[in-house]
Write an enzyme that holds these catalytic residues in place. Structure first.
Site, PDB file in Angstrom:
ATOM      1  N   CYS A  58       8.203   3.016   5.681  1.00  0.00           N
ATOM      2  CA  CYS A  58       7.097   2.779   4.560  1.00  0.00           C
ATOM      3  C   CYS A  58       8.075   2.750   3.202  1.00  0.00           C
ATOM      4  O   CYS A  58       7.324   2.346   2.170  1.00  0.00           O
ATOM      5  CB  CYS A  58       6.263   4.122   4.530  1.00  0.00           C
ATOM      6  SG  CYS A  58       7.309   5.687   4.168  1.00  0.00           S
ATOM      7  N   CYS A  86      -3.305   3.599   9.889  1.00  0.00           N
ATOM      8  CA  CYS A  86      -1.898   3.007  10.329  1.00  0.00           C
ATOM      9  C   CYS A  86      -1.235   3.905  11.312  1.00  0.00           C
ATOM     10  O   CYS A  86       0.025   3.536  11.506  1.00  0.00           O
ATOM     11  CB  CYS A  86      -1.033   2.965   9.153  1.00  0.00           C
ATOM     12  SG  CYS A  86      -1.839   2.126   7.835  1.00  0.00           S
ATOM     13  N   CYS A  88       0.784  -1.235   0.011  1.00  0.00           N
ATOM     14  CA  CYS A  88      -0.028  -0.089  -0.130  1.00  0.00           C
ATOM     15  C   CYS A  88       1.021   1.262  -0.005  1.00  0.00           C
ATOM     16  O   CYS A  88       0.638   2.231  -0.797  1.00  0.00           O
ATOM     17  CB  CYS A  88      -0.892  -0.185   1.249  1.00  0.00           C
ATOM     18  SG  CYS A  88      -2.130   1.172   1.158  1.00  0.00           S
ATOM     19  N   CYS A  89       1.852   1.287   0.968  1.00  0.00           N
ATOM     20  CA  CYS A  89       2.699   2.294   0.721  1.00  0.00           C
ATOM     21  C   CYS A  89       3.392   2.602  -0.367  1.00  0.00           C
ATOM     22  O   CYS A  89       3.945   3.648  -1.034  1.00  0.00           O
ATOM     23  CB  CYS A  89       3.707   2.172   1.919  1.00  0.00           C
ATOM     24  SG  CYS A  89       3.007   2.589   3.629  1.00  0.00           S
ATOM     25  N   CYS A 146      -0.741   7.807   7.850  1.00  0.00           N
ATOM     26  CA  CYS A 146      -2.045   7.666   7.446  1.00  0.00           C
ATOM     27  C   CYS A 146      -3.024   7.210   8.534  1.00  0.00           C
ATOM     28  O   CYS A 146      -2.359   6.664   9.429  1.00  0.00           O
ATOM     29  CB  CYS A 146      -2.132   6.478   6.104  1.00  0.00           C
ATOM     30  SG  CYS A 146      -1.287   6.993   4.816  1.00  0.00           S
TER      31      CYS A 146
END
Length: 241
Positions: A231, A206, A114-115, A203
């Site tokens: 990340c 997270c 995702c990162c 985010c």
């Protein structure tokens, strides 16, 4: 800039005051930008605008930030009267991930995919057009991944053979307390989430507040191995096993 020139510059800047490092960075490169997301980065912006008015600043909008963070970005833009280049993820890559795995896949298979889409890819696009960038990294943010970073370095994560990228870390040897002393002394804007127990802010899904005496990165990706909390923006910090 050659490897010898980088080494010479690092020798010159080692253990120097952040303002000295920042001034040298801005004098050495015209096409240089400050990466902005947290308290440290605004300290750098505050110092930089007093050295050079035409600084470039960019920020990553992952699409998953807290509402307070969006307000913070706007507050910084207005406070300093600067343009902030807000970077967004590639829509096709993001759509593909969300359709295949949903909106919270990182809780099951880790945050790196995702990162990679929401943060690393937009950053890579931006850095491809810069000669150098300035970060707010500090050694005490991570005992595992940030202890060996220098004041100036070749960014091995984003350099290419045809495009060497230089990275400056002016606040390397500052503590969190020094950052906040500066913020208080100079009236620097900060994210209102800091008043609610958030220290390191990423985010919304997270990031969570930390408890008293917990390390500041404990609130980031708390379900994962504490030793690998990067990340991908500073992937060169993570040592191979």
């Amino acid at each position: 800039m050659t490897a010898f020139a980088i080494e010479t510059l690092q020798t010159e800047l080692q253990n120097k005051n952040p303002r000295v490092i920042l001034k040298k960075a801005l004098e050495s490169f015209d096409n240089i930008a400050i990466s902005f997301s947290g308290a440290e980065d605004v300290v750098l912006i505050d110092m930089a605008v007093k050295i050079r008015k035409d600084i470039q600043v960019f920020s990553l909008d992952t699409g998953r930030l807290h509402p307070e963070t969006y307000r913070f970005i706007e507050k910084v833009r207005k406070h300093y009267g600067i343009a902030i280049d807000v970077l967004t993820p590639d829509r096709e890559q993001l759509d593909k991930l969300v359709k295949a795995k949903g909106l919270f896949s990182f809780y099951e298979d880790g945050h790196h995919e995702c990162c990679g889409i929401r943060k690393v890819e937009p950053l890579k696009r931006k850095l491809a057009h810069l000669d150098a960038w300035i970060t707010g990294q500090r050694k005490d943010q991570s005992l595992d991944t940030r202890q060996d970073i220098p004041e100036v370095q070749l960014d091995t994560a984003f350099s290419t053979p045809d495009h060497p990228l230089i990275k400056f870390n002016p606040l390397l040897n500052w503590t969190s307390a020094q950052v906040w002393d500066y913020i208080e002394a100079y009236g620097v804007p900060y994210n209102e989430l800091h008043q609610r127990g958030y220290i390191s802010i990423g985010c919304e899904p997270c990031t969570r507040p930390v408890l008293p005496n917990q390390h500041e990165r404990a609130g980031r990706w708390w379900w994962e191995d504490a030793a690998k909390k990067e990340c991908g923006l500073h992937a060169g910090n993570v040592k191979a096993e």
